[in-house]
Design a protein around this motif. Sequence first.
Motif, short mmCIF file in Angstrom:
data_model
loop_
_atom_site.label_atom_id
_atom_site.label_comp_id
_atom_site.label_asym_id
_atom_site.label_seq_id
_atom_site.Cartn_x
_atom_site.Cartn_y
_atom_site.Cartn_z
N LYS A 7 88.99 42.29 -114.92
CA LYS A 7 89.08 43.18 -113.75
C LYS A 7 90.49 43.16 -113.13
O LYS A 7 91.01 44.19 -112.72
N ASN A 8 91.10 41.97 -113.07
CA ASN A 8 92.42 41.85 -112.44
C ASN A 8 93.57 41.76 -113.42
O ASN A 8 94.73 41.79 -113.01
N ARG B 277 88.67 34.36 -111.70
CA ARG B 277 89.74 35.05 -110.97
C ARG B 277 89.91 36.50 -111.43
O ARG B 277 90.81 37.20 -110.98
N GLY B 278 89.08 36.94 -112.37
CA GLY B 278 89.13 38.32 -112.84
C GLY B 278 90.11 38.55 -113.98
O GLY B 278 90.50 39.69 -114.24
N TYR B 279 90.48 37.49 -114.70
CA TYR B 279 91.44 37.61 -115.79
C TYR B 279 90.82 37.18 -117.11
O TYR B 279 89.90 36.37 -117.15
N SER C 159 98.81 43.16 -115.21
CA SER C 159 97.72 43.88 -114.53
C SER C 159 97.00 44.76 -115.54
O SER C 159 97.55 45.07 -116.60
N LYS D 168 96.98 40.06 -103.57
CA LYS D 168 95.67 40.62 -103.93
C LYS D 168 95.76 42.15 -103.96
O LYS D 168 96.52 42.76 -103.25
N GLY D 169 94.96 42.73 -104.88
CA GLY D 169 94.85 44.19 -104.95
C GLY D 169 96.09 44.89 -105.44
O GLY D 169 96.41 45.99 -105.01
#
Length: 159
Positions: free
Chosen positions: A26-27, A60-62, A125, A157-158
């Motif tokens: 996700k990240n 962590r979304g990785y 990213s 973040k983001g």
Amino acid sequence: MGAKAPALHAVDLKGAPVSVRKLSGKNGLVLVFFRSAKWCPYCQKQLIDMKDAPAPLAARGYKLAALSYDPTEVLAQFTEKREIPYPLLSDLGSVTIDAWKLRDTRYKPESFAWGVPYASIYVISPKGVVTAKLAEEDYKVRPPLSAILSTIDGLPKGR
């Protein structure tokens, strides 16, 4: 940092083309460039040491992937023998390595090591933007998982 990462011209162990988008969580993606799973003991140790990385990275979304100039057969044997739980990617011809300007120029075309990258780790990213780089001057020294996680934890973040 902040630049668009060059496209990946690598394949997975089945010979299927890969992309940052396909490999990312996700990240984003943590992409490890390593010299060789066949003959580099420092790379072999790094790849084995990273076996515990997928879970904390996923939290962590990785996701994690590692790339070298090794043929898929070499990477498949190493993956099976060492039970590597993340994708090892083959960049035969070092096309991706060259696009990223990571070819280790200490080796000449007649060397078996011609085409190896400088050992380095990039955080990318899902949109393909490089957000962090970890590397050491000495190829014998590799950033530990704790350094990768702290780097990710320190990113805005983001993005």
